[in-house]
Write a protein that holds these residues in place. Structure first.
Motif, PDB file in Angstrom:
ATOM      1  N   MET A  99      -8.753  13.388 -11.013  1.00  0.00           N
ATOM      2  CA  MET A  99      -7.000  13.279 -10.469  1.00  0.00           C
ATOM      3  C   MET A  99      -6.171  13.917 -11.270  1.00  0.00           C
ATOM      4  N   ASN A 100      -5.368  14.684 -10.267  1.00  0.00           N
ATOM      5  CA  ASN A 100      -4.169  15.363 -11.069  1.00  0.00           C
ATOM      6  C   ASN A 100      -3.019  13.851 -11.085  1.00  0.00           C
ATOM      7  N   LYS A 101      -2.808  13.357 -12.822  1.00  0.00           N
ATOM      8  CA  LYS A 101      -1.854  12.533 -13.045  1.00  0.00           C
ATOM      9  C   LYS A 101      -0.247  13.542 -13.180  1.00  0.00           C
ATOM     10  N   SER A 102      -0.197  14.155 -12.278  1.00  0.00           N
ATOM     11  CA  SER A 102       1.119  14.228 -12.238  1.00  0.00           C
ATOM     12  C   SER A 102       1.302  13.866 -11.477  1.00  0.00           C
ATOM     13  N   VAL A 103       3.359  13.553 -11.212  1.00  0.00           N
ATOM     14  CA  VAL A 103       3.546  12.702  -9.736  1.00  0.00           C
ATOM     15  C   VAL A 103       3.573  13.671  -8.880  1.00  0.00           C
ATOM     16  N   SER A 104       3.508  14.650  -8.297  1.00  0.00           N
ATOM     17  CA  SER A 104       3.277  15.356  -7.763  1.00  0.00           C
ATOM     18  C   SER A 104       1.516  14.764  -6.558  1.00  0.00           C
ATOM     19  N   GLY A 105       0.558  15.189  -7.867  1.00  0.00           N
ATOM     20  CA  GLY A 105      -0.901  15.155  -7.798  1.00  0.00           C
ATOM     21  C   GLY A 105      -1.201  13.839  -7.372  1.00  0.00           C
ATOM     22  N   LEU A 106      -0.010  12.435  -7.905  1.00  0.00           N
ATOM     23  CA  LEU A 106      -0.696  11.149  -7.584  1.00  0.00           C
ATOM     24  C   LEU A 106      -0.093  11.041  -6.284  1.00  0.00           C
ATOM     25  N   LEU A 107       0.675  11.685  -5.747  1.00  0.00           N
ATOM     26  CA  LEU A 107       0.715  11.294  -4.024  1.00  0.00           C
ATOM     27  C   LEU A 107       0.477  11.764  -3.612  1.00  0.00           C
ATOM     28  N   LYS A 108       0.484  13.504  -3.496  1.00  0.00           N
ATOM     29  CA  LYS A 108      -0.338  13.482  -2.529  1.00  0.00           C
ATOM     30  C   LYS A 108      -2.302  12.934  -2.502  1.00  0.00           C
ATOM     31  N   TRP A 109      -2.601  12.245  -3.955  1.00  0.00           N
ATOM     32  CA  TRP A 109      -4.172  11.643  -3.477  1.00  0.00           C
ATOM     33  C   TRP A 109      -4.051  10.256  -2.793  1.00  0.00           C
ATOM     34  N   SER A 110      -2.650   9.503  -3.464  1.00  0.00           N
ATOM     35  CA  SER A 110      -2.767   8.237  -2.757  1.00  0.00           C
ATOM     36  C   SER A 110      -2.458   8.236  -1.017  1.00  0.00           C
ATOM     37  N   ALA A 111      -1.813   9.443  -0.876  1.00  0.00           N
ATOM     38  CA  ALA A 111      -0.879   9.644   0.323  1.00  0.00           C
ATOM     39  C   ALA A 111      -2.107   9.938   1.237  1.00  0.00           C
ATOM     40  N   GLN A 112      -3.262  10.709   0.680  1.00  0.00           N
ATOM     41  CA  GLN A 112      -4.319  10.901   1.135  1.00  0.00           C
ATOM     42  C   GLN A 112      -5.612   9.907   1.259  1.00  0.00           C
ATOM     43  N   ILE A 113      -5.565   8.816   0.693  1.00  0.00           N
ATOM     44  CA  ILE A 113      -6.451   7.936   0.855  1.00  0.00           C
ATOM     45  C   ILE A 113      -5.825   6.594   1.465  1.00  0.00           C
ATOM     46  N   ILE A 114      -4.428   6.910   2.187  1.00  0.00           N
ATOM     47  CA  ILE A 114      -4.786   6.217   3.058  1.00  0.00           C
ATOM     48  C   ILE A 114      -3.773   6.464   3.842  1.00  0.00           C
ATOM     49  N   ALA A 115      -4.324   7.422   4.604  1.00  0.00           N
ATOM     50  CA  ALA A 115      -4.595   8.202   5.989  1.00  0.00           C
ATOM     51  C   ALA A 115      -5.545   8.002   5.869  1.00  0.00           C
ATOM     52  N   ASP A 116      -6.576   7.950   4.892  1.00  0.00           N
ATOM     53  CA  ASP A 116      -8.114   7.330   5.738  1.00  0.00           C
ATOM     54  C   ASP A 116      -8.223   6.162   6.022  1.00  0.00           C
ATOM     55  N   GLN A 117      -6.917   5.582   6.101  1.00  0.00           N
ATOM     56  CA  GLN A 117      -7.419   3.686   5.416  1.00  0.00           C
ATOM     57  C   GLN A 117      -6.609   3.169   7.748  1.00  0.00           C
ATOM     58  N   PRO A 118      -8.005   3.265   8.842  1.00  0.00           N
ATOM     59  CA  PRO A 118      -7.018   3.037   9.724  1.00  0.00           C
ATOM     60  C   PRO A 118      -6.951   1.670  10.621  1.00  0.00           C
ATOM     61  N   ASP A 119      -6.692   1.362   9.877  1.00  0.00           N
ATOM     62  CA  ASP A 119      -6.565  -0.254   9.320  1.00  0.00           C
ATOM     63  C   ASP A 119      -5.556  -0.932   9.247  1.00  0.00           C
ATOM     64  N   LEU A 120      -4.382  -0.039   8.618  1.00  0.00           N
ATOM     65  CA  LEU A 120      -3.348  -0.741   8.288  1.00  0.00           C
ATOM     66  C   LEU A 120      -2.453  -0.549   9.560  1.00  0.00           C
ATOM     67  N   SER A 121      -1.269  -1.244   9.378  1.00  0.00           N
ATOM     68  CA  SER A 121      -0.932  -1.716  10.467  1.00  0.00           C
ATOM     69  C   SER A 121       0.386  -1.188  10.375  1.00  0.00           C
ATOM     70  N   TYR A 122       1.055  -0.644   9.358  1.00  0.00           N
ATOM     71  CA  TYR A 122       2.028   0.677   9.201  1.00  0.00           C
ATOM     72  C   TYR A 122       1.551   1.733   8.262  1.00  0.00           C
ATOM     73  N   GLN A 123       1.243   2.763   8.075  1.00  0.00           N
ATOM     74  CA  GLN A 123       1.012   3.985   8.252  1.00  0.00           C
ATOM     75  C   GLN A 123       1.408   5.084   8.268  1.00  0.00           C
ATOM     76  N   ALA A 124       2.400   5.357   7.209  1.00  0.00           N
ATOM     77  CA  ALA A 124       3.474   6.355   7.072  1.00  0.00           C
ATOM     78  C   ALA A 124       3.076   6.742   5.356  1.00  0.00           C
ATOM     79  N   PRO A 125       2.162   7.716   5.456  1.00  0.00           N
ATOM     80  CA  PRO A 125       1.347   7.490   3.995  1.00  0.00           C
ATOM     81  C   PRO A 125       1.940   8.147   3.150  1.00  0.00           C
ATOM     82  N   ALA A 126       2.527   8.566   3.430  1.00  0.00           N
ATOM     83  CA  ALA A 126       3.617  10.128   2.672  1.00  0.00           C
ATOM     84  C   ALA A 126       4.172   9.283   1.624  1.00  0.00           C
ATOM     85  N   LEU A 127       5.187   9.076   3.275  1.00  0.00           N
ATOM     86  CA  LEU A 127       6.295   8.024   2.442  1.00  0.00           C
ATOM     87  C   LEU A 127       6.225   6.428   1.541  1.00  0.00           C
ATOM     88  N   GLU A 128       5.143   5.817   2.012  1.00  0.00           N
ATOM     89  CA  GLU A 128       4.028   4.675   1.849  1.00  0.00           C
ATOM     90  C   GLU A 128       4.228   5.089  -0.116  1.00  0.00           C
TER      91      GLU A 128
END
Length: 287
Positions: free
Chosen positions: A1-30
């Protein structure tokens, strides 16, 4: 995993995007809001320092929050705060998270020409959101706010201080705090009470799984508390005073019937931003 600010944001946003059951889902913002919370830096800093490498402790802290989120915990409870109207409010699991639907109730109130020194009661105040906004918009109003849950009263008081307004907060099971006084009357009573059917599958979905059931469900048809408020409010309303209620989008006709049965007049409804009827209000006269 890229531990830079941008790398961590990109990685985590994709994980959030892959969760279809979350009631509020704006991956990059979250992802950004959680990382801002961890590193205590603002968005501008994160843009300027996108390639900065984060410490292992910071990454682990962020991963712990991300795990909570993908397990369904509401973002507001993870961050401990929520934006509402033009305010920032602390939130805790003892109360509902303030939602945009409730702004519809506030807008309906503010459209009326209530005078200075209007006496207001906010029933089931929770975070204090409604009372605090009304106090901000109308500093001359005398606003009381009550909640059955002691922790919610403490939270509402904390939010009033945060937003630099004065409201009188009391622990009260609806009107019980005022029941020993024979001369307490209000010009305006507002409430966002529980209104979900007790057997509704909606209660097991999204953020609601983490919010207090006592603030959500109200009997088989969801109207037990609203019935009680409509009936009991008559003892605490001045003549020509108003009662404003937030409710489910298919309940307005039945609520109008209950209001009529108890002698309220001038019954009106207001739609939310999704074009659904979300608020009903009416005038009270004692004779």
């Amino acid at each position: 995993m890229n531990k830079s600010v941008s790398g961590l944001l990109k990685w985590s946003a994709q994980i959030i995007a892959d969760q279809p059951d979350l009631s509020y889902q704006a991956p990059a913002l979250e992802a950004r809001l959680m990382l801002e919370h961890v590193i205590q830096k603002n968005h501008a800093w994160m843009i300027t320092n996108a390639e900065e490498q984060l410490s292992q402790d910071t990454v682990e802290h962020f991963e712990a929050l991300l795990k909570q989120r993908i397990n369904g915990k509401p973002l507001a409870f993870i961050l401990g705060k929520q934006s509402f109207w033009d305010l920032e409010l602390f939130v805790e699991p003892c109360t509902l998270i303030p939602r945009q639907d409730t702004e519809t109730l506030i807008e309906a109130v503010l459209e009326h020409d209530f005078p200075d020194k209007t006496k207001v009661l906010d029933l089931g105040t929770g975070t204090g959101a409604i009372a605090i906004v009304l106090a901000k918009e109308n500093p001359s109003w005398e606003i009381s706010a009550v909640d059955k849950i002691v922790d919610a009263v403490v939270l509402a008081e904390k939010n009033a201080v945060l937003n630099k307004v004065k409201i009188d907060c009391h622990q009260s099971d609806w009107f019980s705090f005022f029941s020993k006084s024979n001369n307490i009357r209000f010009d305006l009573i507002v409430a966002n009470p529980p209104y979900v059917e007790s057997n509704s599958p909606y209660l097991q979905q999204g953020d609601l799984r983490f919010e207090p059931m006592s603030a959500l469900a109200s009997g088989a048809d969801g109207l037990d508390d609203i019935r009680y408020i409509i009936e009991t409010a008559q003892q605490y309303l001045n003549d020509d005073a108003f009662l404003f209620l937030e409710h489910g989008h298919e309940q307005h006709l039945r609520i109008a019937e209950i209001l009529l049965d108890h002698g309220y007049t001038n019954i009106q409804h207001r739609h939310d931003y999704g074009k659904k009827v979300r608020v009903t209000y009416a005038k009270f006269r004692s004779n």
